[in-house]
Write an enzyme that holds these catalytic residues in place. Structure first.
Site, PDB file in Angstrom:
ATOM      1  N   GLN A   1       0.772  -1.389  -0.073  1.00 20.58           N
ATOM      2  CA  GLN A   1      -0.100  -0.099   0.139  1.00 20.58           C
ATOM      3  C   GLN A   1       0.897   1.416  -0.100  1.00 20.58           C
ATOM      4  O   GLN A   1       1.994   1.114   0.290  1.00 20.58           O
ATOM      5  CB  GLN A   1      -0.900  -0.004   1.466  1.00 20.58           C
ATOM      6  CG  GLN A   1      -0.066   0.025   2.429  1.00 20.58           C
ATOM      7  CD  GLN A   1      -1.186  -0.496   3.536  1.00 20.58           C
ATOM      8  OE1 GLN A   1      -2.245  -0.374   3.656  1.00 20.58           O
ATOM      9  NE2 GLN A   1      -0.377  -1.293   4.660  1.00 20.58           N
TER      10      GLN A   1
ATOM     11  N   HIS B   1      -8.138   3.424  19.948  1.00 27.19           N
ATOM     12  CA  HIS B   1      -7.410   2.593  20.562  1.00 27.19           C
ATOM     13  C   HIS B   1      -8.007   1.991  21.885  1.00 27.19           C
ATOM     14  O   HIS B   1      -8.012   0.897  22.320  1.00 27.19           O
ATOM     15  CB  HIS B   1      -5.742   2.712  20.486  1.00 27.19           C
ATOM     16  CG  HIS B   1      -5.169   2.768  19.228  1.00 27.19           C
ATOM     17  ND1 HIS B   1      -4.779   3.880  18.706  1.00 27.19           N
ATOM     18  CD2 HIS B   1      -4.918   1.747  18.458  1.00 27.19           C
ATOM     19  CE1 HIS B   1      -4.377   3.672  17.387  1.00 27.19           C
ATOM     20  NE2 HIS B   1      -4.546   2.492  17.365  1.00 27.19           N
TER      21      HIS B   1
ATOM     22  N   GLU C   1       0.467   0.490  14.191  1.00 24.99           N
ATOM     23  CA  GLU C   1       1.032   1.757  14.665  1.00 24.99           C
ATOM     24  C   GLU C   1       1.384   1.545  16.243  1.00 24.99           C
ATOM     25  O   GLU C   1       2.022   2.139  16.809  1.00 24.99           O
ATOM     26  CB  GLU C   1      -0.216   2.917  14.991  1.00 24.99           C
ATOM     27  CG  GLU C   1      -0.761   2.842  13.787  1.00 24.99           C
ATOM     28  CD  GLU C   1      -2.063   2.246  13.520  1.00 24.99           C
ATOM     29  OE1 GLU C   1      -2.344   1.043  13.747  1.00 24.99           O
ATOM     30  OE2 GLU C   1      -3.262   3.015  13.370  1.00 24.99           O
TER      31      GLU C   1
ATOM     32  N   ASP D   1       1.294 -12.794   7.523  1.00 25.10           N
ATOM     33  CA  ASP D   1      -0.480 -12.545   7.522  1.00 25.10           C
ATOM     34  C   ASP D   1      -1.214 -13.009   8.607  1.00 25.10           C
ATOM     35  O   ASP D   1      -0.880 -13.957   9.152  1.00 25.10           O
ATOM     36  CB  ASP D   1      -0.912 -13.666   6.134  1.00 25.10           C
ATOM     37  CG  ASP D   1      -2.316 -13.566   5.910  1.00 25.10           C
ATOM     38  OD1 ASP D   1      -2.950 -14.431   6.716  1.00 25.10           O
ATOM     39  OD2 ASP D   1      -2.784 -12.923   5.212  1.00 25.10           O
ATOM     40  N   ALA D   2      -2.307 -12.180   9.168  1.00 27.19           N
ATOM     41  CA  ALA D   2      -2.839 -12.264  10.391  1.00 27.19           C
ATOM     42  C   ALA D   2      -3.386 -13.827  10.552  1.00 27.19           C
ATOM     43  O   ALA D   2      -3.378 -14.555  11.592  1.00 27.19           O
ATOM     44  CB  ALA D   2      -3.933 -11.211  10.922  1.00 27.19           C
TER      45      ALA D   2
ATOM     46  N   ASP E   1      -7.488  -5.405  14.342  1.00 27.19           N
ATOM     47  CA  ASP E   1      -7.086  -3.979  14.160  1.00 27.19           C
ATOM     48  C   ASP E   1      -6.891  -3.914  12.522  1.00 27.19           C
ATOM     49  O   ASP E   1      -5.803  -3.477  12.385  1.00 27.19           O
ATOM     50  CB  ASP E   1      -6.092  -3.553  15.039  1.00 27.19           C
ATOM     51  CG  ASP E   1      -6.042  -2.207  14.951  1.00 27.19           C
ATOM     52  OD1 ASP E   1      -6.921  -1.300  14.321  1.00 27.19           O
ATOM     53  OD2 ASP E   1      -4.937  -1.365  15.794  1.00 27.19           O
TER      54      ASP E   1
ATOM     55  N   PRO F   1      -7.837  -8.729  -0.135  1.00 28.67           N
ATOM     56  CA  PRO F   1      -7.927  -9.984   0.529  1.00 28.67           C
ATOM     57  C   PRO F   1      -8.337 -10.257   2.053  1.00 28.67           C
ATOM     58  O   PRO F   1      -8.687 -11.279   2.441  1.00 28.67           O
ATOM     59  CB  PRO F   1      -6.448 -10.425   0.157  1.00 28.67           C
ATOM     60  CG  PRO F   1      -5.943  -9.621  -0.948  1.00 28.67           C
ATOM     61  CD  PRO F   1      -6.808  -8.227  -0.819  1.00 28.67           C
TER      62      PRO F   1
END
Length: 313
Positions: free
Chosen positions: A47, A78, A102, A154-155, A172, A181
């Site tokens: 990105q 948050h 972050e 990848d989570a 998050d 995706p």
């Protein structure tokens, strides 16, 4: 350029008598804020990544032209994402964060003295490194906390590979309408799988996109209904995030073995009714006892209010 346009995409910078960052809130509504600087402007494998400063919101992380987190109100986002789920669990020792580049989600998780391990998995190492360098308010020193374990992966794939289970899972990640995706992280199939990665009494919370009366159906209501097909209890809540241009929504989900569900059942009430009946001072005391550092914005009254969404939401 002669027309004053500096950046293309969902968010753009235009010049009239000053430079302005403009961003779509919906297809028919645009928010503009006066820009003072662009401090980082590059692309990762995944990105476009920018760090900008605006007069109303201060330092801001922008990904693919969309505001992700702003200095002015990042603590609102948050704290609302993290603490309701942690408090409803009651004694979380192991926490999984999907996304969270972050590091502010990890910062707030690690405020809880019960936490022994926090595993954060974000696919974009460039974003994480940029945030670590440019957004010190966000991580708040948590990068040095030995309880934090960070993976650039990848989570979903990480969860599928690991044998670990967690007390709390925090998602998050980008909205499903933006995520490409990543939309698989909002499906019934993923939530069915996530249940198997929770310890008994576990809690899952996900950011759920716009939570305002005029755009909650964009994705928030669908996420709620999808979670409700998997978990016994799903509570929708929202808070005001000015830099996002509207209220923002969240969904927290748990089954009847969750400590908070048990407390509600003992009182003969549904979880949201039980929460509404708690005394603010008692809730303040309970919240303060769980953390090593004070909350920036959240207290008992704000927590209760977040779950008091209007009729129809």
């Amino acid at each position: 350029a002669s027309d004053g346009k500096v950046e293309e995409g969902a968010g753009e910078v235009t010049m009239t008598s000053a430079f302005w960052f403009s961003e779509d809130v919906t297809a028919e509504l645009v928010m503009k804020s006066q820009l003072t600087s662009i401090d980082f402007n590059s692309k990762s494998k995944f990105q476009k990544v920018q760090i900008i400063k605006t007069i109303p919101f201060g330092t801001t992380l922008v990904l693919d032209g969309k505001t992700q987190s702003a200095q002015f109100d990042e603590a609102v986002y948050h704290e609302h994402l993290v603490h309701p789920a942690m408090l409803m669990h009651g004694n979380p020792k192991s926490v999984y964060i999907g996304g969270g580049g972050e590091y502010a989600t990890a910062r707030d998780v690690l405020k809880h003295t019960s936490v022994e391990k926090c595993v954060m998995v974000d696919i974009d190492e460039v974003v994480c490194n940029v945030c670590a360098e440019h957004l010190p308010q966000w991580h708040g020193g948590c990068l040095d906390d030995p309880r934090l374990e960070v993976h650039f992966d990848d989570a979903k794939a990480f969860l599928e590979r690991t044998e670990q289970k967690f007390d709390v899972i925090i998602m998050d990640i980008a909205d499903p309408i933006e995520a490409g995706p990543g939309i698989v992280l909002y499906t019934k199939e993923f939530y069915d799988f996530a249940v198997t990665k929770l310890n008994p009494g576990g809690v899952l919370v996900t950011q759920s996109g716009p939570g305002s009366i005029f755009n909650i159906t964009e994705c928030n209501s669908v996420i709620y209904k999808t979670l409700k097909s998997v978990f016994t209890n799903v509570l929708n809540y929202a808070c005001d995030i000015p830099s996002f241009g509207c209220n923002w929504g969240f969904n927290v989900a748990f089954n009847d073995d969750c400590a908070f569900a048990k407390r509600a059942a003992e009182a003969g009430e549904e979880p949201v009714e039980y929460l509404e009946g708690l005394k603010v001072k008692a809730l303040d005391a309970e919240m303060s006892a769980k953390v090593s550092k004070p909350y920036t914005i959240l207290d008992g009254r704000a927590l209760k209010g977040a779950f008091g969404t209007p009729k129809g939401l």
